[in-house]
Design a protein around this motif. Structure first.
Motif, PDB file in Angstrom:
ATOM      1  N   ALA A   8       0.849  -1.187   0.000  1.00  0.00           N
ATOM      2  CA  ALA A   8       0.000   0.000   0.000  1.00  0.00           C
ATOM      3  C   ALA A   8       0.881   1.231   0.000  1.00  0.00           C
ATOM      4  CB  ALA A   8      -0.923  -0.001   1.215  1.00  0.00           C
ATOM      5  N   VAL A   9       0.479   2.235  -0.779  1.00  0.00           N
ATOM      6  CA  VAL A   9       1.230   3.486  -0.858  1.00  0.00           C
ATOM      7  C   VAL A   9       0.275   4.642  -0.616  1.00  0.00           C
ATOM      8  CG1 VAL A   9       2.588   5.010  -2.343  1.00  0.00           C
ATOM      9  CG2 VAL A   9       2.941   2.542  -2.445  1.00  0.00           C
ATOM     10  N   GLN A  10       0.678   5.542   0.286  1.00  0.00           N
ATOM     11  CA  GLN A  10      -0.110   6.733   0.601  1.00  0.00           C
ATOM     12  C   GLN A  10       0.861   7.894   0.755  1.00  0.00           C
ATOM     13  OE1 GLN A  10      -2.450   6.348   4.179  1.00  0.00           O
ATOM     14  NE2 GLN A  10      -3.829   8.008   3.631  1.00  0.00           N
ATOM     15  N   ASN A  11       0.625   8.986   0.014  1.00  0.00           N
ATOM     16  CA  ASN A  11       1.524  10.143   0.052  1.00  0.00           C
ATOM     17  C   ASN A  11       2.971   9.749  -0.231  1.00  0.00           C
ATOM     18  OD1 ASN A  11      -0.616  11.890   0.760  1.00  0.00           O
ATOM     19  ND2 ASN A  11      -0.402  11.328   2.916  1.00  0.00           N
ATOM     20  N   SER A  45      -4.367  -0.617   7.020  1.00  0.00           N
ATOM     21  CA  SER A  45      -4.513   0.528   7.927  1.00  0.00           C
ATOM     22  C   SER A  45      -5.425   1.624   7.406  1.00  0.00           C
ATOM     23  CB  SER A  45      -3.140   1.127   8.248  1.00  0.00           C
ATOM     24  OG  SER A  45      -2.552   1.691   7.083  1.00  0.00           O
ATOM     25  N   SER A  46      -5.494   1.804   6.084  1.00  0.00           N
ATOM     26  CA  SER A  46      -6.234   2.951   5.532  1.00  0.00           C
ATOM     27  C   SER A  46      -7.074   2.547   4.334  1.00  0.00           C
ATOM     28  CB  SER A  46      -5.252   4.061   5.129  1.00  0.00           C
ATOM     29  OG  SER A  46      -4.422   4.435   6.191  1.00  0.00           O
ATOM     30  N   PRO A  47      -8.073   1.677   4.519  1.00  0.00           N
ATOM     31  CA  PRO A  47      -8.880   1.234   3.373  1.00  0.00           C
ATOM     32  C   PRO A  47      -9.494   2.415   2.627  1.00  0.00           C
ATOM     33  CG  PRO A  47      -9.433  -0.030   5.345  1.00  0.00           C
ATOM     34  CD  PRO A  47      -8.542   1.096   5.789  1.00  0.00           C
ATOM     35  N   GLY A  48      -9.303   2.418   1.297  1.00  0.00           N
ATOM     36  CA  GLY A  48      -9.859   3.470   0.467  1.00  0.00           C
ATOM     37  C   GLY A  48      -9.018   4.731   0.398  1.00  0.00           C
ATOM     38  N   LEU A  49      -7.989   4.845   1.248  1.00  0.00           N
ATOM     39  CA  LEU A  49      -7.158   6.047   1.271  1.00  0.00           C
ATOM     40  C   LEU A  49      -5.750   5.795   0.744  1.00  0.00           C
ATOM     41  CD1 LEU A  49      -8.162   7.440   4.794  1.00  0.00           C
ATOM     42  CD2 LEU A  49      -9.119   8.044   2.558  1.00  0.00           C
ATOM     43  N   ALA A  50      -5.416   4.530   0.484  1.00  0.00           N
ATOM     44  CA  ALA A  50      -4.084   4.170  -0.017  1.00  0.00           C
ATOM     45  C   ALA A  50      -4.236   3.295  -1.255  1.00  0.00           C
ATOM     46  CB  ALA A  50      -3.291   3.424   1.060  1.00  0.00           C
ATOM     47  N   ASP A  51      -3.252   3.386  -2.139  1.00  0.00           N
ATOM     48  CA  ASP A  51      -3.241   2.536  -3.327  1.00  0.00           C
ATOM     49  C   ASP A  51      -2.758   1.141  -2.938  1.00  0.00           C
ATOM     50  OD1 ASP A  51      -3.386   1.952  -6.127  1.00  0.00           O
ATOM     51  OD2 ASP A  51      -1.199   2.037  -6.171  1.00  0.00           O
ATOM     52  N   LEU A  52      -3.423   0.116  -3.445  1.00  0.00           N
ATOM     53  CA  LEU A  52      -3.036  -1.272  -3.193  1.00  0.00           C
ATOM     54  C   LEU A  52      -2.586  -1.919  -4.496  1.00  0.00           C
ATOM     55  CD1 LEU A  52      -5.979  -2.480  -0.898  1.00  0.00           C
ATOM     56  CD2 LEU A  52      -3.688  -1.761  -0.184  1.00  0.00           C
ATOM     57  N   THR A  53      -1.421  -2.541  -4.475  1.00  0.00           N
ATOM     58  CA  THR A  53      -0.909  -3.233  -5.651  1.00  0.00           C
ATOM     59  C   THR A  53      -0.166  -4.491  -5.221  1.00  0.00           C
ATOM     60  OG1 THR A  53       1.179  -1.994  -5.642  1.00  0.00           O
ATOM     61  CG2 THR A  53      -0.627  -1.101  -6.977  1.00  0.00           C
ATOM     62  N   ALA A  54       0.158  -5.334  -6.200  1.00  0.00           N
ATOM     63  CA  ALA A  54       0.974  -6.523  -5.955  1.00  0.00           C
ATOM     64  C   ALA A  54       1.802  -6.799  -7.199  1.00  0.00           C
ATOM     65  CB  ALA A  54       0.093  -7.723  -5.619  1.00  0.00           C
ATOM     66  N   HIS A  55       2.907  -7.484  -7.026  1.00  0.00           N
ATOM     67  CA  HIS A  55       3.762  -7.796  -8.164  1.00  0.00           C
ATOM     68  C   HIS A  55       3.037  -8.705  -9.159  1.00  0.00           C
ATOM     69  CE1 HIS A  55       7.973  -6.785  -6.348  1.00  0.00           C
ATOM     70  NE2 HIS A  55       7.051  -5.904  -5.999  1.00  0.00           N
ATOM     71  N   VAL A  56       3.396  -8.522 -10.425  1.00  0.00           N
ATOM     72  CA  VAL A  56       2.748  -9.257 -11.505  1.00  0.00           C
ATOM     73  C   VAL A  56       3.487 -10.571 -11.765  1.00  0.00           C
ATOM     74  CG1 VAL A  56       2.224  -9.210 -13.974  1.00  0.00           C
ATOM     75  CG2 VAL A  56       1.833  -7.175 -12.566  1.00  0.00           C
ATOM     76  N   ASP A  57       2.724 -11.640 -11.933  1.00  0.00           N
ATOM     77  CA  ASP A  57       3.261 -12.959 -12.287  1.00  0.00           C
ATOM     78  C   ASP A  57       3.241 -13.052 -13.821  1.00  0.00           C
ATOM     79  OD1 ASP A  57       3.621 -15.667 -12.894  1.00  0.00           O
ATOM     80  OD2 ASP A  57       2.630 -16.337 -11.060  1.00  0.00           O
ATOM     81  N   PHE A  58       4.382 -12.756 -14.459  1.00  0.00           N
ATOM     82  CA  PHE A  58       4.429 -12.736 -15.916  1.00  0.00           C
ATOM     83  C   PHE A  58       4.241 -14.129 -16.515  1.00  0.00           C
ATOM     84  CE2 PHE A  58       6.255  -8.588 -15.073  1.00  0.00           C
ATOM     85  CZ  PHE A  58       5.806  -7.825 -16.132  1.00  0.00           C
ATOM     86  N   GLU A  59       4.644 -15.153 -15.796  1.00  0.00           N
ATOM     87  CA  GLU A  59       4.427 -16.513 -16.295  1.00  0.00           C
ATOM     88  C   GLU A  59       2.940 -16.784 -16.456  1.00  0.00           C
ATOM     89  OE1 GLU A  59       5.763 -21.084 -15.232  1.00  0.00           O
ATOM     90  OE2 GLU A  59       5.141 -19.774 -13.585  1.00  0.00           O
TER      91      GLU A  59
END
Length: 353
Positions: free
Chosen positions: A248-251, A259-273
């Motif tokens: 999660a990234v915020q500011n 900790s901050s649902p809806g207020l932080a960006d959520l991402t995960a690494h991509v499985d290229f396979e």
């Protein structure tokens, strides 16, 4: 009511929430979700993507796709599409650079896959006066050759996480403890879709899957296999998922994903396979580090060309942007590039088959 209150109430009523459900709710809730209520992009938002760092990124992507178009006989008309186009910066840079290629822009129908009306408005302003069409889904693309870019698109798709337990797997989910959101584990059970991972994991290892990614990759591949074209996928990740990569990234700072649902960006690494296996109708390139890809396309020469007109802090920022995009300690190794292209063809410039 905050989004956290909404999620706590749902868990109280329905029991633990699957991680992909949690991510979808956090990012896409109609009124409280991150993409519907926040300003994610740019220095004033929570994160900066490669096109926002430097015009060079979009320019080189544009020239790579234009060369792929030439290599396939310069089809006319064709679709030039972007998935998750943010503020439209990448497409604007792409179109400006591609003007150098005779016939490319005249033949291109620019389509942005974007569901957010607010972002559509920003993209229209960025790309004005170039004609652009918006669609909600790849399935709605016109039946013509497809040249597509997906930059930091797949990393935002909701994931599931499974922890190895002997021959079985325990799914991670979201529960509550004293009014706080917590991570928990479901019961151990077989997971046929992960049976092939029993060979390269041990007890306690965590594996991530992305239910939405495969069908999207399959749709892109189906278009390219049937009508020609190429797709460039740029994202952080690697060939095969292993370990917890939810973040999660915020500011511009990392925060706890719960900790901050809806207020932080959520991402995960991509499985290229997983993307390559889903895109079985197409050929796919070797997964290549972003820094290597951009250097092969000539980013250092372009950087030197642009630097000639700069001085002072503008020149310092320009040099820092080049380093950020290419250096192994920054985005150069973390981000990867993979292309999809017709079987029997050649990948776009900068990539190996």
């Amino acid at each position: 009511m905050t989004l956290k209150d909404h999620i706590l109430a749902r868990i109280a009523a329905e029991g633990p929430m699957r991680l992909d459900d949690y991510m979808s709710t956090c990012l896409l809730h109609p009124t409280l979700g991150y993409y519907t209520s926040q300003t994610p992009f740019g220095q004033s938002g929570d994160f900066v993507t490669a096109p926002e760092i430097s015009q060079m990124f979009g320019e080189l992507i544009g020239l790579a796709l234009a060369q792929a178009w030439l290599d396939q006989g310069a089809p006319n008309p064709f679709t030039l599409a972007e998935l998750g186009p943010g503020r439209g910066t990448l497409m604007a840079d792409l179109l400006r650079a591609a003007r150098q290629v005779p016939g490319f822009l005249d033949a291109a129908e620019v389509i942005l896959i974007e569901a957010s009306p607010a972002l559509q408005s920003v993209q229209q302003e960025t790309l004005n006066p170039h004609p652009v069409r918006w669609l909600d889904s790849i399935a709605d693309l016109p039946e013509q050759p497809l040249f597509l870019i997906a930059n930091e698109f797949f990393d935002a798709l909701p994931i599931r996480q499974f922890q190895r337990a002997g021959p079985n797997w325990r799914e991670r989910n979201i529960g509550t403890e004293g009014g706080t959101l917590t991570m928990g584990l479901g019961p151990a059970q077989p997971c046929p879709g992960l049976s092939f991972r029993l060979d390269d994991t041990k007890d306690g290892d965590l594996v991530e899957t992305c239910p939405a990614a495969g069908p999207i990759a399959e749709q892109i591949a189906s278009c390219i296999a049937a009508r020609g074209g190429a797709a460039l996928i740029v994202d952080y990740g690697d060939w095969r998922s292993l370990g917890d990569t939810l973040q999660a990234v915020q500011n511009h700072e990392s925060v706890d994903p719960l900790s901050s649902p809806g207020l932080a960006d959520l991402t995960a690494h991509v499985d290229f396979e997983a993307l390559a296996m889903a895109a079985s109708g197409c050929a796919y390139s070797r997964v290549t580090a972003q820094g290597v890809f951009l250097e092969r396309l000539g980013i250092t020469q372009r950087a030197q060309q642009l630097a000639g007109a700069l001085s002072g802090s503008a020149l310092e920022n320009h040099i820092a942007a080049h380093r950020r995009l290419t250096h192994p300690a920054e985005m150069g190794n973390l981000f990867k590039v993979m292309a999809l292209f017709p079987k029997g063809g050649t990948p776009p410039p900068g990539l190996d088959p």
